[in-house]
Write a protein that holds these residues in place. Structure first.
Motif, PDB file in Angstrom:
ATOM      1  N   MET A 182       9.679  85.871  14.140  1.00 32.28           N
ATOM      2  CA  MET A 182       9.108  86.366  12.889  1.00 32.28           C
ATOM      3  C   MET A 182       9.358  85.395  11.732  1.00 32.28           C
ATOM      4  O   MET A 182       8.498  85.234  10.861  1.00 32.28           O
ATOM      5  CB  MET A 182       9.639  87.762  12.559  1.00 32.28           C
ATOM      6  N   ASN A 183      10.498  84.728  11.716  1.00 31.61           N
ATOM      7  CA  ASN A 183      10.759  83.718  10.683  1.00 31.61           C
ATOM      8  C   ASN A 183       9.783  82.554  10.804  1.00 31.61           C
ATOM      9  O   ASN A 183       9.267  82.059   9.790  1.00 31.61           O
ATOM     10  CB  ASN A 183      12.205  83.208  10.768  1.00 31.61           C
ATOM     11  N   ILE A 184       9.511  82.124  12.030  1.00 31.29           N
ATOM     12  CA  ILE A 184       8.541  81.042  12.261  1.00 31.29           C
ATOM     13  C   ILE A 184       7.153  81.514  11.837  1.00 31.29           C
ATOM     14  O   ILE A 184       6.415  80.781  11.157  1.00 31.29           O
ATOM     15  CB  ILE A 184       8.561  80.599  13.744  1.00 31.29           C
ATOM     16  N   GLU A 185       6.792  82.730  12.211  1.00 28.63           N
ATOM     17  CA  GLU A 185       5.487  83.305  11.855  1.00 28.63           C
ATOM     18  C   GLU A 185       5.304  83.332  10.338  1.00 28.63           C
ATOM     19  O   GLU A 185       4.253  82.951   9.817  1.00 28.63           O
ATOM     20  CB  GLU A 185       5.388  84.729  12.443  1.00 28.63           C
ATOM     21  N   LYS A 186       6.334  83.776   9.620  1.00 26.56           N
ATOM     22  CA  LYS A 186       6.240  83.881   8.154  1.00 26.56           C
ATOM     23  C   LYS A 186       6.103  82.512   7.488  1.00 26.56           C
ATOM     24  O   LYS A 186       5.433  82.372   6.479  1.00 26.56           O
ATOM     25  CB  LYS A 186       7.452  84.626   7.606  1.00 26.56           C
ATOM     26  N   GLU A 187       6.762  81.512   8.055  1.00 27.26           N
ATOM     27  CA  GLU A 187       6.664  80.177   7.473  1.00 27.26           C
ATOM     28  C   GLU A 187       5.336  79.502   7.823  1.00 27.26           C
ATOM     29  O   GLU A 187       4.759  78.785   7.016  1.00 27.26           O
ATOM     30  CB  GLU A 187       7.822  79.290   7.961  1.00 27.26           C
ATOM     31  N   ALA A 188       4.838  79.752   9.023  1.00 27.23           N
ATOM     32  CA  ALA A 188       3.659  79.028   9.512  1.00 27.23           C
ATOM     33  C   ALA A 188       2.331  79.600   9.019  1.00 27.23           C
ATOM     34  O   ALA A 188       1.355  78.870   8.909  1.00 27.23           O
ATOM     35  CB  ALA A 188       3.678  79.001  11.042  1.00 27.23           C
ATOM     36  N   PHE A 189       2.295  80.901   8.747  1.00 31.80           N
ATOM     37  CA  PHE A 189       1.021  81.533   8.422  1.00 31.80           C
ATOM     38  C   PHE A 189       1.065  82.252   7.081  1.00 31.80           C
ATOM     39  O   PHE A 189       2.074  82.841   6.718  1.00 31.80           O
ATOM     40  CB  PHE A 189       0.632  82.539   9.522  1.00 31.80           C
ATOM     41  N   ALA A 190      -0.064  82.221   6.378  1.00 28.49           N
ATOM     42  CA  ALA A 190      -0.192  82.918   5.101  1.00 28.49           C
ATOM     43  C   ALA A 190      -0.044  84.422   5.328  1.00 28.49           C
ATOM     44  O   ALA A 190      -0.341  84.942   6.415  1.00 28.49           O
ATOM     45  CB  ALA A 190      -1.555  82.617   4.479  1.00 28.49           C
ATOM     46  N   GLU A 191       0.380  85.121   4.311  1.00 26.88           N
ATOM     47  CA  GLU A 191       0.689  86.550   4.416  1.00 26.88           C
ATOM     48  C   GLU A 191      -0.448  87.371   5.016  1.00 26.88           C
ATOM     49  O   GLU A 191      -0.229  88.245   5.842  1.00 26.88           O
ATOM     50  CB  GLU A 191       1.073  87.105   3.047  1.00 26.88           C
ATOM     51  N   GLY A 192      -1.668  87.099   4.644  1.00 30.22           N
ATOM     52  CA  GLY A 192      -2.814  87.877   5.115  1.00 30.22           C
ATOM     53  C   GLY A 192      -3.121  87.732   6.596  1.00 30.22           C
ATOM     54  O   GLY A 192      -3.888  88.516   7.148  1.00 30.22           O
ATOM     55  N   ILE A 193      -2.541  86.718   7.245  1.00 33.32           N
ATOM     56  CA  ILE A 193      -2.851  86.505   8.662  1.00 33.32           C
ATOM     57  C   ILE A 193      -1.614  86.499   9.562  1.00 33.32           C
ATOM     58  O   ILE A 193      -1.694  86.111  10.721  1.00 33.32           O
ATOM     59  CB  ILE A 193      -3.684  85.222   8.874  1.00 33.32           C
ATOM     60  N   GLN A 194      -0.492  86.941   9.039  1.00 33.04           N
ATOM     61  CA  GLN A 194       0.709  87.063   9.871  1.00 33.04           C
ATOM     62  C   GLN A 194       0.572  88.285  10.765  1.00 33.04           C
ATOM     63  O   GLN A 194       0.066  89.316  10.345  1.00 33.04           O
ATOM     64  CB  GLN A 194       1.957  87.215   8.988  1.00 33.04           C
ATOM     65  N   GLU A 195       1.054  88.138  11.995  1.00 33.96           N
ATOM     66  CA  GLU A 195       1.008  89.260  12.914  1.00 33.96           C
ATOM     67  C   GLU A 195       2.350  90.000  12.902  1.00 33.96           C
ATOM     68  O   GLU A 195       3.361  89.464  12.464  1.00 33.96           O
ATOM     69  CB  GLU A 195       0.606  88.784  14.304  1.00 33.96           C
ATOM     70  N   SER A 196       2.345  91.226  13.399  1.00 35.77           N
ATOM     71  CA  SER A 196       3.507  92.097  13.249  1.00 35.77           C
ATOM     72  C   SER A 196       4.564  91.901  14.341  1.00 35.77           C
ATOM     73  O   SER A 196       4.273  91.428  15.436  1.00 35.77           O
ATOM     74  CB  SER A 196       3.066  93.553  13.235  1.00 35.77           C
TER      75      SER A 196
END
Length: 177
Positions: A16-30
């Motif tokens: 989830m930390n990698i996801e939050k850094e790599a993708f903009a808020e509108g396209i992060q997955e849960s």
């Protein structure tokens, strides 16, 4: 030295930390979606580590056929449980990301290639690989084209971040054995 290994549920906070850094808020997955993906197809979900630090993840699923652009399986936070077919002949790469500080040195290309190779070796029924990429992610597009992927369709205004909508490019590659 980089290590590629299967992800486990205990990796979820790092994922989830990698996801939050790599993708903009509108396209992060849960978080729940990533946990489901690990549980559904652990053989296709990898963690990349360097010096005991988790720096990237790769998730995928097996599908029965190559979907067309209107197919509902192309949605953020789609259910791997619903789409994954153990004997599927199509590898769908649902997400890949590495931390920003590790980008720009060929690591993404190596990580992508090693992950795909590992899955294809374990699942000889795979005939094609499919992915969806944002039209503005030029480094990712470069990696996929370098690996032999070609565009086969677009989903208009698929990605949404900062009130900007961009197209999703559908790409595919035939597996040669």
């Amino acid at each position: 030295m980089e290590i590629l290994r299967k992800a486990t549920k205990s990796d979820i906070d790092d994922i989830m930390n990698i996801e939050k850094e790599a993708f903009a808020e509108g396209i992060q997955e849960s978080k729940d979606i990533f946990l489901e993906r690990i549980e559904t197809f652990s053989e296709g979900f990898f963690i990349l580590e360097e010096n005991n630090k988790k720096i990237g993840y790769f998730s995928s699923e097996l599908w029965n056929s190559v979907p067309q652009k209107g197919d509902s399986c192309f949605s953020l936070n789609h259910s791997a449980l619903k789409n994954h077919k153990k004997e599927g002949a199509v590898l769908y790469i649902s997400s890949i990301a590495i931390l920003n500080e590790y980008k720009g040195n060929g690591l993404g290309y190596r990580f992508f290639n090693k992950s795909v190779e590992k899955i294809i070796k374990s699942f000889p029924q795979i005939k094609e690989i499919v992915l969806l990429v944002n039209e503005i992610w030029i480094p990712a597009l470069h990696i996929y084209k370098k690996c032999g992927f070609i565009e086969y369709g677009r989903i208009q205004k698929f990605f949404s971040s900062n009130e900007t909508k961009t197209d999703g490019i559908l790409m595919r590659k035939t597996v040669e054995r």
